[in-house]
Design a protein around this motif. Structure first.
Motif, PDB file in Angstrom:
ATOM      1  N   LEU A  67       0.829  -1.209   0.000  1.00  2.00           N
ATOM      2  CA  LEU A  67       0.000   0.000   0.000  1.00  2.00           C
ATOM      3  C   LEU A  67       0.866   1.262   0.000  1.00  2.00           C
ATOM      4  O   LEU A  67       0.586   2.242  -0.701  1.00  2.00           O
ATOM      5  N   VAL A  68       1.926   1.237   0.796  1.00  2.00           N
ATOM      6  CA  VAL A  68       2.758   2.434   0.970  1.00  2.00           C
ATOM      7  C   VAL A  68       3.776   2.513  -0.166  1.00  2.00           C
ATOM      8  O   VAL A  68       4.632   1.644  -0.305  1.00  2.00           O
ATOM      9  N   ARG A  69       3.665   3.555  -0.965  1.00  2.29           N
ATOM     10  CA  ARG A  69       4.551   3.731  -2.122  1.00  2.29           C
ATOM     11  C   ARG A  69       5.729   4.634  -1.756  1.00  2.29           C
ATOM     12  O   ARG A  69       5.676   5.376  -0.761  1.00  2.29           O
ATOM     13  N   ALA A  70       6.747   4.605  -2.609  1.00  2.77           N
ATOM     14  CA  ALA A  70       7.954   5.392  -2.322  1.00  2.77           C
ATOM     15  C   ALA A  70       7.625   6.873  -2.144  1.00  2.77           C
ATOM     16  O   ALA A  70       8.169   7.547  -1.262  1.00  2.77           O
ATOM     17  N   ASP A  71       6.716   7.404  -2.985  1.00  2.00           N
ATOM     18  CA  ASP A  71       6.473   8.850  -2.913  1.00  2.00           C
ATOM     19  C   ASP A  71       5.613   9.252  -1.705  1.00  2.00           C
ATOM     20  O   ASP A  71       5.318  10.425  -1.518  1.00  2.00           O
ATOM     21  N   TRP A  72       5.237   8.265  -0.849  1.00  2.00           N
ATOM     22  CA  TRP A  72       4.573   8.588   0.418  1.00  2.00           C
ATOM     23  C   TRP A  72       5.615   8.812   1.527  1.00  2.00           C
ATOM     24  O   TRP A  72       5.265   9.178   2.637  1.00  2.00           O
ATOM     25  N   ILE A  73       6.860   8.484   1.207  1.00  2.00           N
ATOM     26  CA  ILE A  73       7.884   8.407   2.261  1.00  2.00           C
ATOM     27  C   ILE A  73       8.763   9.649   2.247  1.00  2.00           C
ATOM     28  O   ILE A  73       9.251  10.070   1.189  1.00  2.00           O
ATOM     29  N   LYS A  74       8.964  10.206   3.432  1.00  2.00           N
ATOM     30  CA  LYS A  74       9.877  11.343   3.566  1.00  2.00           C
ATOM     31  C   LYS A  74      11.300  10.825   3.352  1.00  2.00           C
ATOM     32  O   LYS A  74      11.687   9.814   3.969  1.00  2.00           O
ATOM     33  N   PRO A  75      12.093  11.489   2.510  1.00  2.00           N
ATOM     34  CA  PRO A  75      13.459  10.990   2.301  1.00  2.00           C
ATOM     35  C   PRO A  75      14.211  10.866   3.627  1.00  2.00           C
ATOM     36  O   PRO A  75      14.167  11.773   4.460  1.00  2.00           O
ATOM     37  N   GLY A  76      14.823   9.709   3.829  1.00  2.00           N
ATOM     38  CA  GLY A  76      15.601   9.478   5.059  1.00  2.00           C
ATOM     39  C   GLY A  76      14.799   8.909   6.219  1.00  2.00           C
ATOM     40  O   GLY A  76      15.371   8.613   7.280  1.00  2.00           O
ATOM     41  N   ALA A  77      13.490   8.736   6.047  1.00  2.00           N
ATOM     42  CA  ALA A  77      12.656   8.262   7.160  1.00  2.00           C
ATOM     43  C   ALA A  77      13.004   6.822   7.557  1.00  2.00           C
ATOM     44  O   ALA A  77      13.571   6.065   6.768  1.00  2.00           O
ATOM     45  N   VAL A  78      12.623   6.480   8.805  1.00  2.00           N
ATOM     46  CA  VAL A  78      12.718   5.088   9.265  1.00  2.00           C
ATOM     47  C   VAL A  78      11.381   4.427   8.949  1.00  2.00           C
ATOM     48  O   VAL A  78      10.337   4.889   9.422  1.00  2.00           O
ATOM     49  N   VAL A  79      11.397   3.377   8.153  1.00  2.00           N
ATOM     50  CA  VAL A  79      10.153   2.710   7.726  1.00  2.00           C
ATOM     51  C   VAL A  79      10.123   1.298   8.317  1.00  2.00           C
ATOM     52  O   VAL A  79      11.010   0.476   8.044  1.00  2.00           O
ATOM     53  N   LEU A  80       9.120   1.063   9.144  1.00  2.00           N
ATOM     54  CA  LEU A  80       8.999  -0.208   9.856  1.00  2.00           C
ATOM     55  C   LEU A  80       7.718  -0.887   9.379  1.00  2.00           C
ATOM     56  O   LEU A  80       6.621  -0.369   9.592  1.00  2.00           O
ATOM     57  N   ASP A  81       7.881  -2.013   8.712  1.00  2.00           N
ATOM     58  CA  ASP A  81       6.764  -2.655   8.017  1.00  2.00           C
ATOM     59  C   ASP A  81       6.291  -3.878   8.794  1.00  2.00           C
ATOM     60  O   ASP A  81       6.977  -4.907   8.832  1.00  2.00           O
ATOM     61  N   VAL A  82       5.140  -3.758   9.419  1.00  2.00           N
ATOM     62  CA  VAL A  82       4.589  -4.863  10.224  1.00  2.00           C
ATOM     63  C   VAL A  82       3.805  -5.848   9.351  1.00  2.00           C
ATOM     64  O   VAL A  82       3.671  -7.021   9.683  1.00  2.00           O
ATOM     65  N   GLY A  83       3.305  -5.390   8.231  1.00  2.00           N
ATOM     66  CA  GLY A  83       2.394  -6.190   7.404  1.00  2.00           C
ATOM     67  C   GLY A  83       2.994  -7.510   6.947  1.00  2.00           C
ATOM     68  O   GLY A  83       4.178  -7.587   6.593  1.00  2.00           O
ATOM     69  N   ILE A  84       2.176  -8.536   6.987  1.00  2.00           N
ATOM     70  CA  ILE A  84       2.551  -9.842   6.411  1.00  2.00           C
ATOM     71  C   ILE A  84       1.389 -10.240   5.505  1.00  2.00           C
ATOM     72  O   ILE A  84       0.308 -10.561   5.993  1.00  2.00           O
ATOM     73  N   ASN A  85       1.614 -10.178   4.213  1.00  2.00           N
ATOM     74  CA  ASN A  85       0.535 -10.463   3.259  1.00  2.00           C
ATOM     75  C   ASN A  85       0.982 -11.561   2.305  1.00  2.00           C
ATOM     76  O   ASN A  85       2.067 -11.480   1.723  1.00  2.00           O
TER      77      ASN A  85
END
Ligand code: NDP
Length: 281
Positions: free
Chosen positions: A211-229
């Motif tokens: 769901l979360v695309r690259a252009d939703w992300i602030k450059p340099g952010a910490v992205v923690l992905d809990v989803g298991i699909n």
């Protein structure tokens, strides 16, 4: 620049080794009992993994496997026996439960001092009011991964996607306790990409593949992905479009091998905490 990968397998192995050392130094072995009702296949794999990890770390691990036709009264009776058993430090009722059983009633029946899943309303209330208690395993694991990134939390903008009782809400509480400014987004949020784009720390726990695309992300952010699909071709995917997001984030967790392994390690951490707290009480 590509993101640094936060490797949950490595971190979980390190945490389990630390727990094993701590357990070996005790004069007793903490006991974890998992109650499984019925034959949900995914639960079977998960329960076996828990048992193995617990035994390897020196815990006494036991699984009580009840038939799918177990009544609510029978399950509550079993939980009462475990609540009263001094050898049992942690009780985990594996979800999902068969439809004749009210899952919340089962959760409420576990002694909060042995509630190593951290789902009992008393523990949820303690977390919400900033008091010590049992913290749900997955959010606790995410906090370990976040600490591993070294990213500052004080004053950081954190966005949590998802508001479930087991992940989203406790996750937001932990980030708040860590002095983040927290936004919780969900399926009714007006502009999800804009909310995410403000996040220094982004936790995705929605259960929607990529769901979360690259252009939703602030450059340099910490992205923690809990989803298991599980995708149609059998592969596992997270809630974040990993390949493109990794080009933009500062740190990112893969799926699999990110948050997932931390959940079981934190279950053991909770069990050790429960064992020590009960003996200190
Ligand atoms: P739930 O289904 O209980 O909650 C999902 C949340 O996401 C809800 O708050 C829902 O909003 C929100 N949501 C759903 N679709 C959208 C959307 N399109 N846009 C915005 N928000 C949305 O799931 P869980 O919290 O139990 O689990 C989330 C994911 O994490 C799943 O993939 C699950 O498999 C995984 N998981 C992984 C674990 C691990 O160990 N790594 C442990 C537990 C879960 P609303 O409230 O409005 O319906």
């Amino acid at each position: 620049m590509a993101a640094t990968i936060l490797d949950g397998k490595v971190l979980a192995a390190r945490l389990r080794a630390t727990l094993a050392t701590r357990v070996a130094a005790l004069h007793f072995r903490p006991g974890l009992t998992v109650v499984r009702v019925g034959d949900d296949p995914a639960s079977g794999v998960y329960v076996r993994n828990k048992d193995r990890a617990a035994q390897e770390a020196g815990f006494i691990a036991r699984t009580i496997h009840l038939p799918a036709a177990t009544t609510q009264a029978e399950l509550l009776g079993q939980i009462a026996v475990l609540n009263a058993d001094p050898a049992v430090d942690g009780i985990l009722v594996q979800l999902p439960l068969p439809p004749q059983i009210d899952a919340q009633a089962a959760i409420n029946a576990v002694d909060p001092a042995k509630d190593v899943d951290g789902f009992h309303p008393i523990n949820a209330g303690r977390l919400a009011s900033g008091q010590p208690g049992m913290v749900p395993c997955t959010p606790r694991g995410v906090m370990h991964l976040l600490a591993e990134s070294g990213a500052p939390t004080r004053g950081a903008r954190a966005v949590v996607l998802g508001r479930s009782q087991i992940v989203g809400r406790p996750m937001a509480q932990l980030l708040l306790t860590a002095d983040c400014t927290v936004t919780i987004a969900h399926s009714r949020t007006a502009d999800l990409p804009a909310e995410c784009a403000r996040a220094d720390i982004l936790v995705a726990a929605v259960g929607r593949p990529e769901l979360v695309r690259a252009d939703w992300i602030k450059p340099g952010a910490v992205v923690l992905d809990v989803g298991i699909n599980r995708l149609l071709d059998g592969r596992l995917a997270g809630d974040v479009a990993y390949a493109e997001a990794a080009e933009r984030a500062g740190f990112i967790t893969p799926v699999p091998g990110g948050v997932g392994p931390m959940t079981i390690a934190c279950l053991l951490e909770n069990t050790l905490d429960a064992a020590l707290a009960r003996r200190a009480a």
